[in-house]
Design an enzyme around this catalytic site. Sequence first.
Site, PDB file in Angstrom:
ATOM      1  N   TYR A 152       0.857  -1.191   0.000  1.00 36.90           N
ATOM      2  CA  TYR A 152       0.000   0.000   0.000  1.00 36.90           C
ATOM      3  C   TYR A 152       0.894   1.244   0.000  1.00 36.90           C
ATOM      4  CZ  TYR A 152      -3.785  -3.199   1.387  1.00 36.90           C
ATOM      5  OH  TYR A 152      -4.701  -4.211   1.436  1.00 36.90           O
ATOM      6  N   ASP A 190      -5.088   3.014  11.638  1.00 34.10           N
ATOM      7  CA  ASP A 190      -4.768   1.725  12.268  1.00 34.10           C
ATOM      8  C   ASP A 190      -3.275   1.608  12.559  1.00 34.10           C
ATOM      9  OD1 ASP A 190      -6.907   1.829  10.362  1.00 34.10           O
ATOM     10  OD2 ASP A 190      -7.105  -0.342  10.382  1.00 34.10           O
TER      11      ASP A 190
END
Length: 411
Positions: free
Chosen positions: A175, A182
């Site tokens: 990513y 998170d």
Amino acid sequence: MKDNFNYISKIIGLFSIGCLLIQCKTENKETVLTHSENKTYTISDTLKWSERMALTLMEQHPKAYQIDDKEEPKWDYVHGLVLSSFEKLYEKTKDKKYYDYIKGYADATIDSSGVIASYKYENFNIDMIEAGNILFNLYDTTQEEKYLKALQLLRKQLLEHPRTTEGGFWHKKRYPSQMWLDGLYMAEPFYAHYTTKFENGANLEDVAKQFELIQKHAYDSKTGLLYHGWDESKKMDWANKETGTSPNFWSRSLGWYAMALVDALDYFPENNPKRKELIAYLNQLATALAKQQHPSGLWYQVTNLGDKEGNYLEASGSAMFAYAFAKGANKGYLPIEYKTKANKAFDGLTEKLVKVSEKGEISITQACAVAGLGGNPYRDGSYEYYINEKKKDNDPKATGPFILAAIELNR
């Protein structure tokens, strides 16, 4: 002669009966021992909620690696989260079975040379740092070198982890250029603890930088909330083409962020200039969250959209907020009225979302099992996406924070 024979026969008979009795006793003893190895726990409703939840998990998952219904030992953040709550419970109760449960997981996942077999360093997944939080106390207690080596490996990941142009940790290598709320919980409490313990606090400024960057790029001035994710490249389909933010506020991601703040602050000394900054972020978020708290004490899955069709009062985010509010108030980071808000949240959990079985096992319902951004199948961060992700009773993202909140609130 016949009398002597009868006498001898009686003696042999009595001896045989005695042997049979001894054998029976031995077999019974073995049965009891076997049963004691497969421990069953009486879960009384007179116990604190923290122990009731912990004993439920130990009953359902005799080996800690089985948490989240895993069949093989796996190094994972959900185990780290739950076992961090067990560590706090052990500190409070001094009951060694909680310590043994934690150690059992570490020993199932880390070999004698400190290798974590199921951990893939080259993935640069920020989630993998979180379980390292349980290793500090294990190393201090046992002085086993393998725990130190595992800690050092996780620290090495942070040293080499890919970053945004301003120095923010990517959520994962796959990513690129993305920071998610998170990830602040996954890395920063560990990073702050490690640098304080082994580096004389030399990298606390880098820890603080992660919060500064997420505040800079994911904060919404209108609501006071933070978006779930931010893509520096703005290339992801879910990313706003002007700001790079994802489109919605997700309670659990905000819960991760709130917990990251209260846990990382444990390692910022009073004289550290970044401490006040982090406390300010926490107060800003707490103020915004308080405005979204439902009369039941809980929070919706999509935080700011209330009873819009499909939205629901969600367990994991609510438990995380209860913990962050309670700890924040207990530590003096938040005004004392947040302890009342935390108790209200905990009441909402126990009265609305917790079920108790005939055996005393407790189950937390209405917990979102998983949610993210991007990936395959693609997660677009839309309202419809968040409300339609599956739910799971006693999901570890709810049970761990529930135990932590219960301990902070002495419930």
